[in-house]
Design a protein around this motif. Sequence first.
Motif, short mmCIF file in Angstrom:
data_model
loop_
_atom_site.label_atom_id
_atom_site.label_comp_id
_atom_site.label_asym_id
_atom_site.label_seq_id
_atom_site.Cartn_x
_atom_site.Cartn_y
_atom_site.Cartn_z
N SER A 10 0.77 -1.24 0.02
CA SER A 10 0.09 0.07 0.10
C SER A 10 0.81 1.30 -0.03
N THR A 11 2.10 1.34 0.34
CA THR A 11 2.94 2.51 0.58
C THR A 11 3.85 2.59 -0.77
N GLY A 12 3.39 1.84 -1.81
CA GLY A 12 4.28 2.16 -2.92
C GLY A 12 3.32 2.66 -3.98
N SER A 13 3.96 2.94 -5.35
CA SER A 13 3.35 3.71 -6.39
C SER A 13 1.92 3.14 -6.53
N ILE A 14 1.81 1.79 -6.85
CA ILE A 14 0.57 1.36 -7.15
C ILE A 14 -0.47 1.46 -6.12
N GLY A 15 0.19 1.07 -4.79
CA GLY A 15 -0.56 0.91 -3.55
C GLY A 15 -1.40 2.21 -3.17
N ALA A 36 3.04 -3.75 3.78
CA ALA A 36 4.17 -3.03 3.31
C ALA A 36 5.26 -3.69 3.64
N HIS A 37 6.46 -3.44 3.22
CA HIS A 37 7.90 -4.13 3.82
C HIS A 37 8.22 -3.30 4.73
N SER A 38 8.66 -2.19 4.83
CA SER A 38 9.49 -1.48 5.98
C SER A 38 9.06 0.00 6.21
N ASN A 39 8.36 0.36 5.18
CA ASN A 39 7.93 1.79 5.50
C ASN A 39 6.73 2.06 6.42
N TRP A 40 6.91 1.99 7.80
CA TRP A 40 6.13 1.98 8.81
C TRP A 40 5.47 3.20 9.12
N GLY A 80 6.07 -9.75 9.52
CA GLY A 80 6.65 -11.08 8.80
C GLY A 80 5.86 -11.13 7.42
N GLU A 81 6.62 -11.56 6.50
CA GLU A 81 6.09 -11.94 5.10
C GLU A 81 5.01 -13.08 4.99
N ALA A 82 5.24 -13.89 5.96
CA ALA A 82 4.31 -15.06 5.94
C ALA A 82 2.90 -14.53 6.35
N LYS A 124 3.38 -8.27 -11.34
CA LYS A 124 3.67 -9.09 -12.67
C LYS A 124 4.52 -10.18 -12.40
N GLU A 125 5.42 -9.95 -11.33
CA GLU A 125 6.32 -11.19 -11.12
C GLU A 125 5.62 -12.48 -10.72
N THR A 126 4.21 -12.28 -10.12
CA THR A 126 3.88 -13.54 -9.73
C THR A 126 3.37 -14.42 -10.85
N ILE A 148 -3.94 -5.15 -13.56
CA ILE A 148 -3.67 -3.75 -13.28
C ILE A 148 -2.77 -3.14 -14.35
N ASP A 149 -1.75 -3.96 -14.61
CA ASP A 149 -0.48 -3.67 -15.31
C ASP A 149 -1.30 -2.81 -16.75
N SER A 150 -0.92 -1.46 -17.19
CA SER A 150 -1.74 -1.08 -18.12
C SER A 150 -1.78 -1.50 -19.55
N MET A 202 6.89 5.59 -11.31
CA MET A 202 6.71 4.32 -10.64
C MET A 202 7.75 3.91 -10.01
N GLY A 203 7.66 2.69 -8.98
CA GLY A 203 8.64 2.27 -8.13
C GLY A 203 10.07 2.31 -8.78
N ALA A 204 11.07 2.13 -7.96
CA ALA A 204 12.37 2.12 -8.54
C ALA A 204 12.68 0.78 -9.48
P1 NDP Z 1 7.05 0.26 -5.38
O1 NDP Z 1 8.41 -0.27 -5.11
O2 NDP Z 1 6.64 1.66 -5.51
O3 NDP Z 1 6.14 -0.35 -4.18
C1 NDP Z 1 6.30 -1.78 -3.51
C2 NDP Z 1 5.24 -1.98 -2.62
O4 NDP Z 1 5.62 -3.32 -2.18
C3 NDP Z 1 5.64 -0.92 -1.33
O5 NDP Z 1 4.44 -0.76 -0.51
C4 NDP Z 1 6.73 -1.87 -0.49
O6 NDP Z 1 6.63 -1.59 0.88
C5 NDP Z 1 5.97 -3.39 -0.84
N1 NDP Z 1 7.05 -4.38 -0.61
C6 NDP Z 1 7.90 -4.80 -1.30
N2 NDP Z 1 8.59 -5.93 -0.85
C7 NDP Z 1 7.92 -6.50 0.21
C8 NDP Z 1 7.72 -7.56 0.80
N3 NDP Z 1 8.75 -8.50 0.61
N4 NDP Z 1 6.74 -7.68 1.61
C9 NDP Z 1 5.77 -6.88 2.01
N5 NDP Z 1 5.66 -5.69 1.07
C10 NDP Z 1 6.88 -5.28 0.21
O7 NDP Z 1 6.46 -0.58 -6.58
P2 NDP Z 1 5.31 -0.27 -7.64
O8 NDP Z 1 4.08 0.27 -7.15
O9 NDP Z 1 5.79 0.44 -8.66
O10 NDP Z 1 4.91 -1.62 -8.14
C11 NDP Z 1 4.23 -2.68 -7.56
C12 NDP Z 1 4.11 -3.77 -8.67
O11 NDP Z 1 3.21 -3.31 -9.75
C13 NDP Z 1 5.33 -4.27 -9.46
O12 NDP Z 1 5.39 -5.51 -9.58
C14 NDP Z 1 5.42 -3.50 -10.83
O13 NDP Z 1 5.96 -4.27 -11.69
C15 NDP Z 1 4.01 -3.42 -10.90
N6 NDP Z 1 3.50 -2.23 -11.60
C16 NDP Z 1 3.67 -1.01 -11.42
C17 NDP Z 1 3.25 0.20 -12.14
C18 NDP Z 1 3.55 1.30 -11.49
O14 NDP Z 1 2.96 2.31 -12.38
N7 NDP Z 1 4.16 1.62 -10.60
C19 NDP Z 1 2.58 -0.29 -13.48
C20 NDP Z 1 2.58 -1.56 -13.71
C21 NDP Z 1 2.93 -2.65 -12.82
P3 NDP Z 1 7.82 -0.34 1.40
O15 NDP Z 1 7.22 0.84 0.96
O16 NDP Z 1 7.81 -0.69 2.94
O17 NDP Z 1 9.18 -0.61 0.81
#
Ligand code: NDP
Length: 384
Positions: A10-15, A36-40, A80-82, A124-126, A148-150, A202-204
């Motif tokens: 949820s803390t990432g770009s798509i989230g 999320a992973h670590s961005n508490w 924890g991831e699990a 998409k890695e899924t 969701i991938d465009s 997008m994410g890095a």
């Molecule tokens: P980001 O790096 O912006 O966000 C990733 C999110 O996943 C963060 O919330 C991160 O948490 C969390 N995360 C990462 N690793 C783990 C883990 N091991 N356990 C729990 N949470 C984890 O990525 P994007 O949003 O850019 O991309 C997400 C997915 O969507 C990717 O597969 C990407 O290929 C796909 N995608 C993205 C697009 C985009 O526009 N961004 C477009 C199309 C597809 P934290 O913040 O704590 O690190």
Amino acid sequence: MKQRLSILGSTGSIGVQTLDIVAENPHLFEVTSLAAHSNWEPLARQAIEFDVDCVVIADESKYEPLKQALADYPIKVFAGEAEMESLVASSEVDVVVNALVGYAGLRPTVAAIKAGKKVALANKETLVVGGDIVMRLAAEHRVPIMPIDSEHSAIFQCLVGEHSPIRRLIVTCSGGALRDLPIEKLADVTAEQALKHPQWQMGAKITIDSATLVNKGFEVIEAHWLFGIPAEQISVLIHPQSIVHSMVEFEDGAIKAQLGSPDMHMPISYALMYPYRASRPSERFDFLAHPTLTFAEVDRVKYPALDIAYDSLRRGGTAACVMNGSNEVAVAAFLAGKCRYPDIVGAIEYAQSRATFVAQPTLDDYAASNLESRALAAEYLKLK
Ligand code: NDP
Ligand code: MG
């Protein structure tokens, strides 16, 4: 009835953009859980704002600060991831939005499908790693996987209402940050340069994958699994403007395309609302501001990753899992300044030529293959 969402990543770009859609449509959605992973800190803020029931932080060292931050709220906190696997299986969840990055997305997707949840899939890695198992399970459990991938959202939209065979899927590709850089300059590219995507924020990791075209290769594999189309019938076209999000060609020669501004809110909302669409009054495409749409062939010498992905798809088994695992390690190393740009493809080739190949992998085989390919990439890159 509102759809109850679990948003992983949820803390990432798509989230974050998924939460925008929820905020715009409070009558349609509520959020049950976030991970999320670590961005508490942002995770805690989101949990409070969206009044969720529970959160998972994968990095266990961030459990205490997160727990503290939420101490005054009735929000359960897990680490924890699990834990994501039980989160998505909760009876309080209808839809799982998987916006995790990397291999970490596979098990939660499988858990969501087994629990009968609709999956809105950004990760998409899924499908790159475990597309065969995931699609088989989804069919068995009658669970929709909404892309969701465009590009895949575009293809999905082009296929709505069609019953005839598909001649070809045409996946468009912006060309990434290094599109206009001559091939001789690639060896010296910095992470900063490769992170400047011309069209999308997008994410890095995916931004680097877009520069190498690993991302486009992954999208070919993703399209294969989502739509059941063989590699030979999926082509990739450079389209620098990123207005045509992808196309489908039918046997009568008709081609359907989905167009729009490069904005992920659209495919995210479509994945959540299908067969309906969001009302987004601010979205108004101005054709006159984009009078020229161009298309070009991919330079396969400059972008070897695309053919590696096609080859991995044709080989099947653990081939694409190895490509993914080694790529993840190499991209992280490149972002950390620990390897050069060409080493990313070098690491993938090294891992693929040495990794154990399993033709009919189970989930455990994928886990082993992921670890092996990561170790091989680390060995190639001389990482400690
Ligand atoms: P980001 O790096 O912006 O966000 C990733 C999110 O996943 C963060 O919330 C991160 O948490 C969390 N995360 C990462 N690793 C783990 C883990 N091991 N356990 C729990 N949470 C984890 O990525 P994007 O949003 O850019 O991309 C997400 C997915 O969507 C990717 O597969 C990407 O290929 C796909 N995608 C993205 C697009 C985009 O526009 N961004 C477009 C199309 C597809 P934290 O913040 O704590 O690190
Ligand atoms: Mg894409």
